[in-house]
Design a protein around this motif. Structure first.
Motif, PDB file in Angstrom:
ATOM      1  N   ARG A 126      29.615 -16.929 -36.265  1.00  0.00           N
ATOM      2  CA  ARG A 126      29.046 -16.483 -35.005  1.00  0.00           C
ATOM      3  C   ARG A 126      27.928 -15.488 -35.259  1.00  0.00           C
ATOM      4  O   ARG A 126      28.020 -14.655 -36.146  1.00  0.00           O
ATOM      5  N   HIS A 165      33.700 -17.091 -26.482  1.00  0.00           N
ATOM      6  CA  HIS A 165      32.811 -18.207 -26.179  1.00  0.00           C
ATOM      7  C   HIS A 165      33.452 -19.085 -25.109  1.00  0.00           C
ATOM      8  O   HIS A 165      34.527 -19.648 -25.337  1.00  0.00           O
ATOM      9  N   LEU A 184      28.824 -16.454 -23.218  1.00  0.00           N
ATOM     10  CA  LEU A 184      29.582 -15.406 -23.892  1.00  0.00           C
ATOM     11  C   LEU A 184      30.062 -14.344 -22.910  1.00  0.00           C
ATOM     12  O   LEU A 184      29.305 -13.924 -22.031  1.00  0.00           O
TER      13      LEU A 184
END
Length: 215
Positions: A126, A165, A184
């Motif tokens: 990420r 997410h 997000l």
């Protein structure tokens, strides 16, 4: 030559496979290692259930060597397409050696998600810049329970929050462009864990309802 799973298995055929599994039907599948499929409050190995269903459906015996059972596999998709819940087994967790924010990767430029690295299982890297952008928009309060770590823990809690997410990383492709506002949301570790108690994950709105009912 490995056999190919059918492209479609009905919910009733899966339930019949579960009943056959419960009755002790002979098969070559082992217990699951990471994921279980849930039915009527009980857990079952996904590969075994799909393998039994495919065998009964086609008349050809399927074995563990014929298909995989990972979270992105056709096996699991056949189950989730019929509304079955997939859960991570107790004691199984994805982890990283990064002790600060274990699910982020330092990066610059555009926000890209989905690249896989191998630790013990596949972890989806990420982008820490995406995290910073999401926090700049949403703040650091949990979007489910509204906890503010700074108010509770003082200086050591400043800026601490997980990023969830809304589109699970396991379902997106490499080089997915992240919308840091829509994709997000900041959540506390407890709420983050609870969101992922189901596959697909609960939405923050669903978890809020659960909290309000339990409260």
């Amino acid at each position: 030559m490995p056999k190919l799973l059918p492209d479609f298995i009905s919910r009733q055929q899966i339930i019949e496979a579960i009943h056959a599994y419960n009755s002790g039907i002979l098969h070559k599948f082992d217990a699951s290692r990471i994921y279980d499929v849930m039915h009527d409050g009980l857990s079952y190995p996904p590969k075994a259930i799909v393998g039994i269903a495919a065998t009964k459906m086609t008349g050809v015996e399927f074995t563990p060597e014929d298909f995989t059972g990972g979270i992105k596999s056709k096996c699991v998709k056949l189950l989730t397409n019929q509304g079955f819940e997939i859960r991570i087994k107790k004691g199984k967790a994805y982890f990283s050696t990064n002790n600060d924010h274990p699910d982020e990767l330092h990066s610059t430029g555009q926000f890209w998600e989905g690249s896989i690295k191998q630790i013990t299982v596949n972890l989806y890297e990420r982008d820490i810049d995406a995290r910073k952008s999401a926090i700049a928009h949403h703040g650091t309060n949990c979007q489910v329970c509204n906890i503010d770590f700074c108010k509770i823990y003082g200086e050591i809690g400043e800026g601490f929050i997980h990023i969830h997410h809304l589109i699970p990383l396991s379902t997106i492709k490499e080089n997915y462009r992240v919308d840091t506002i829509k994709d997000l949301v900041p959540v506390c570790p407890n709420c983050h864990a609870m969101l992922h108690k189901r596959i697909p994950p609960f939405t923050p709105e669903e978890l809020k309802l659960i909290i309000s009912k339990d409260g």
